[in-house]
Design an enzyme around this catalytic site. Structure first.
Site, PDB file in Angstrom:
ATOM      1  N   ALA A 175       0.832  -1.205   0.000  1.00  9.44           N
ATOM      2  CA  ALA A 175       0.000   0.000   0.000  1.00  9.44           C
ATOM      3  C   ALA A 175       0.868   1.258   0.000  1.00  9.44           C
ATOM      4  O   ALA A 175       0.537   2.248  -0.655  1.00  9.44           O
ATOM      5  CB  ALA A 175      -0.940  -0.004   1.207  1.00  9.44           C
ATOM      6  N   GLY A 234       1.918   1.529  -3.495  1.00  9.71           N
ATOM      7  CA  GLY A 234       0.741   1.804  -4.312  1.00  9.71           C
ATOM      8  C   GLY A 234       0.245   3.231  -4.174  1.00  9.71           C
ATOM      9  O   GLY A 234      -0.185   3.849  -5.153  1.00  9.71           O
ATOM     10  N   ASP A 235       0.328   3.773  -2.976  1.00  6.17           N
ATOM     11  CA  ASP A 235      -0.073   5.164  -2.741  1.00  6.17           C
ATOM     12  C   ASP A 235       0.768   6.105  -3.595  1.00  6.17           C
ATOM     13  O   ASP A 235       0.236   7.001  -4.254  1.00  6.17           O
ATOM     14  CB  ASP A 235       0.082   5.489  -1.255  1.00  6.17           C
ATOM     15  CG  ASP A 235      -0.203   6.946  -0.937  1.00  6.17           C
ATOM     16  OD1 ASP A 235      -1.313   7.411  -1.234  1.00  6.17           O
ATOM     17  OD2 ASP A 235       0.696   7.611  -0.381  1.00  6.17           O
ATOM     18  N   ALA A 236       2.062   5.883  -3.604  1.00  6.33           N
ATOM     19  CA  ALA A 236       2.972   6.745  -4.379  1.00  6.33           C
ATOM     20  C   ALA A 236       2.757   6.579  -5.877  1.00  6.33           C
ATOM     21  O   ALA A 236       2.702   7.566  -6.618  1.00  6.33           O
ATOM     22  CB  ALA A 236       4.420   6.438  -4.005  1.00  6.33           C
ATOM     23  N   ASP A 268      -0.500   8.190  -6.911  1.00  2.88           N
ATOM     24  CA  ASP A 268      -0.350   9.645  -6.876  1.00  2.88           C
ATOM     25  C   ASP A 268       0.371  10.143  -8.133  1.00  2.88           C
ATOM     26  O   ASP A 268      -0.045  11.134  -8.737  1.00  2.88           O
ATOM     27  CB  ASP A 268       0.397  10.065  -5.614  1.00  2.88           C
ATOM     28  CG  ASP A 268       0.309  11.555  -5.348  1.00  2.88           C
ATOM     29  OD1 ASP A 268      -0.806  12.112  -5.403  1.00  2.88           O
ATOM     30  OD2 ASP A 268       1.362  12.164  -5.084  1.00  2.88           O
TER      31      ASP A 268
END
Length: 141
Positions: free
Chosen positions: A24, A27-29, A32
């Protein structure tokens, strides 16, 4: 020693050993960067502040929760496995601007994105992101 970080790829056996919150985190980066790249391509002449406001619409927990609920039926068994691992992970943090269910679904979404990115499934990642753009254009999140 020469290294190309953009070519690092994890095999599916190794990726299952990673903590879902680590996936995660990645995945967040990745999500974004996809959102920001899409927005600067679509809105080349607006201010950075307005780009940021538009990006928030994509990346906030509520939106990610709505997105994954619409994507769920299109996911493979393996993709669903990683989404559920992320959704069920205990993060130890309390969300500020989302309820806990939205936050967990968003974490599952980010885990899925991290899995796809780290395993080099760029075509699948692109397909899902195109679907997300379509949802946005329809005003569905």
């Amino acid at each position: 020693m020469e290294s190309n970080l953009l070519k690092i790829k994890f095999d599916k056996v190794d990726i299952r050993q990673l903590n879902p919150l680590t996936l995660a985190f990645v995945g967040d980066a990745v999500y974004d960067v996809l959102v920001r790249t899409y927005l600067i391509n679509k809105f080349q002449s607006i201010s950075v502040h307005n780009l940021h406001v538009k990006a928030i619409k994509f990346v906030k927990a509520h939106s990610q929760s709505e997105i994954i609920k619409r994507l769920e039926k299109q996911l493979s068994e393996e993709e669903l496995y990683f989404f559920k691992r992320g959704r069920n992970a205990k993060s130890g943090t309390v969300p500020k601007n989302a309820d806990i269910q939205e936050y967990r679904f968003a974490t599952g979404f980010e885990t899925l994105i991290g899995f796809l990115y780290l395993t080099g499934e760029v075509d699948r990642l692109n397909y899902l992101f195109e679907f997300i753009i379509t949802l946005n254009d329809k005003g569905e999140f």
